[in-house]
Design an enzyme around this catalytic site. Structure first.
Site, PDB file in Angstrom:
ATOM      1  NE  ARG A 283      -3.577  -2.541   0.087  1.00 26.98           N
ATOM      2  CZ  ARG A 283      -3.261  -3.672  -0.554  1.00 26.98           C
ATOM      3  NH1 ARG A 283      -2.155  -3.713  -1.296  1.00 26.98           N
ATOM      4  NH2 ARG A 283      -4.024  -4.733  -0.474  1.00 26.98           N
TER       5      ARG A 283
ATOM      6  CB  SER B 125      -9.431  -2.831   3.827  1.00 30.11           C
ATOM      7  OG  SER B 125      -9.883  -4.029   3.243  1.00 30.11           O
TER       8      SER B 125
ATOM      9  CD  GLU C 182      -5.862  -0.528   2.667  1.00 24.90           C
ATOM     10  OE1 GLU C 182      -6.441  -0.707   1.576  1.00 24.90           O
ATOM     11  OE2 GLU C 182      -5.445  -1.468   3.371  1.00 24.90           O
TER      12      GLU C 182
END
Length: 305
Positions: free
Chosen positions: A178, A228, A298
């Protein structure tokens, strides 16, 4: 000339909105107004917008489909540059049993992935349910179900912080979990170049259908969310930690940990950004207290919290 006057001068060429509610531009359906929203149609228009921001020292932030974003209830004091359903061109070339794709950052990732899969090429099945844009996916090395953008990318065209257009090969992108060099160097993804191997059309279609079935079963698609909410801690799964901490269904105002998947925070009833933010803080504290593991968001935060 003021910065507002500078934007007024380019309105005839570029779509510009003022005091634009960000709730209409995020999948959370949350967020106060941005001072300015600019929606450039091409790279030259994008550069004009960024030039004004730099000249007048105005904060700016690039968004795509707003699928990984929580915007403050107070909004954003600056310019939101939206690259979604604009700059969305696609070029495909089949050569030596492979498919080479060149696509603009504004195209929706799921639509592009479904198109590649329908052509009979494998490797992009994981992205057929991801709601973001290609540019956002490259910037954060998006992934799901064992697949990541780094597996299919060849390179990316970016606008650097120094206002240069450069082509970065895969190795220069420094893609990790990420994250990417695009983030760390505050560049803007303009275009992605990808390569796919020929596959079995029936197997690809079956895999796409199976992933769609899993998403319907396991993810709270019926509610607004940002996907998420937390990154996967090394050696753990965020959703399981949250569930094991007894937080499934935990609520703050209109925000709730999903009963279906504890890794998702959902907007069940006109949640505010502060509701979501407070819930995330509470979850991190309780998980850390029980398991000694911090949960890193996130979801990206924009504005004042």
């Amino acid at each position: 000339m003021t910065w507002r006057e500078a934007f007024r001068e380019i309105e005839q060429d570029i779509c510009i909105k003022y005091d634009e509610p960000m709730s209409g531009h995020t999948t959370f359906r949350i967020g106060g107004p941005a001072d300015v929203m600019a929606m450039p149609a091409d790279v030259e228009q994008l550069k004009r917008v960024i030039d004004i921001c730099q000249e007048y020292q105005i904060p700016w932030y690039v968004v795509g489909n707003g699928s990984n974003l929580l915007v403050s209830d107070k909004g954003y004091r600056g310019v939101v540059v939206k690259i979604c359903r604009n700059m969305d061109y696609v070029e495909k070339e089949e050569k030596d049993g492979k498919l080479y794709v060149r696509a603009g950052a504004g195209i929706l990732l799921a639509a592009l992935a479904k198109s590649v899969c329908a052509d009979g090429y494998k490797g992009f099945e994981f992205a057929t349910g991801i709601p973001g844009t290609l540019g956002g996916a490259v910037t954060m090395n998006a992934g799901a179900y064992g697949g990541e953008m780094c597996q299919i990318l060849c390179g990316t065209v970016v606008l650097t912080a120094e206002d240069r257009i450069e082509t970065w090969p895969l190795e220069k992108l420094a893609l990790g979990y990420r994250k990417s060099r695009i983030q760390t160097e505050e560049a803007i993804a303009l275009e992605a170049r990808m390569c796919f191997e020929k596959g079995n059309a029936q197997e690809i279609a079956e895999r796409v259908d199976e992933l769609a079935r899993q998403r319907r079963q396991k993810q709270p698609l019926e509610y607004p969310s940002a996907g998420s909410t937390f990154k996967r801690p090394e050696g753990y799964f965020a959703g399981k930690l949250i569930q094991d901490a007894g937080l499934k269904g935990y609520r703050v105002g209109g925000a709730q940990i999903s009963e279906k998947h504890s890794g998702f925070v959902i907007n069940t009833d006109h949640a505010s950004a502060q509701d979501v933010y407070q819930l995330m803080q509470d979850v991190d504290k309780k998980v850390y207290r029980q398991f000694g593991v911090h949960l890193e968001p996130e979801v990206r935060l924009l504005g004042e919290f």
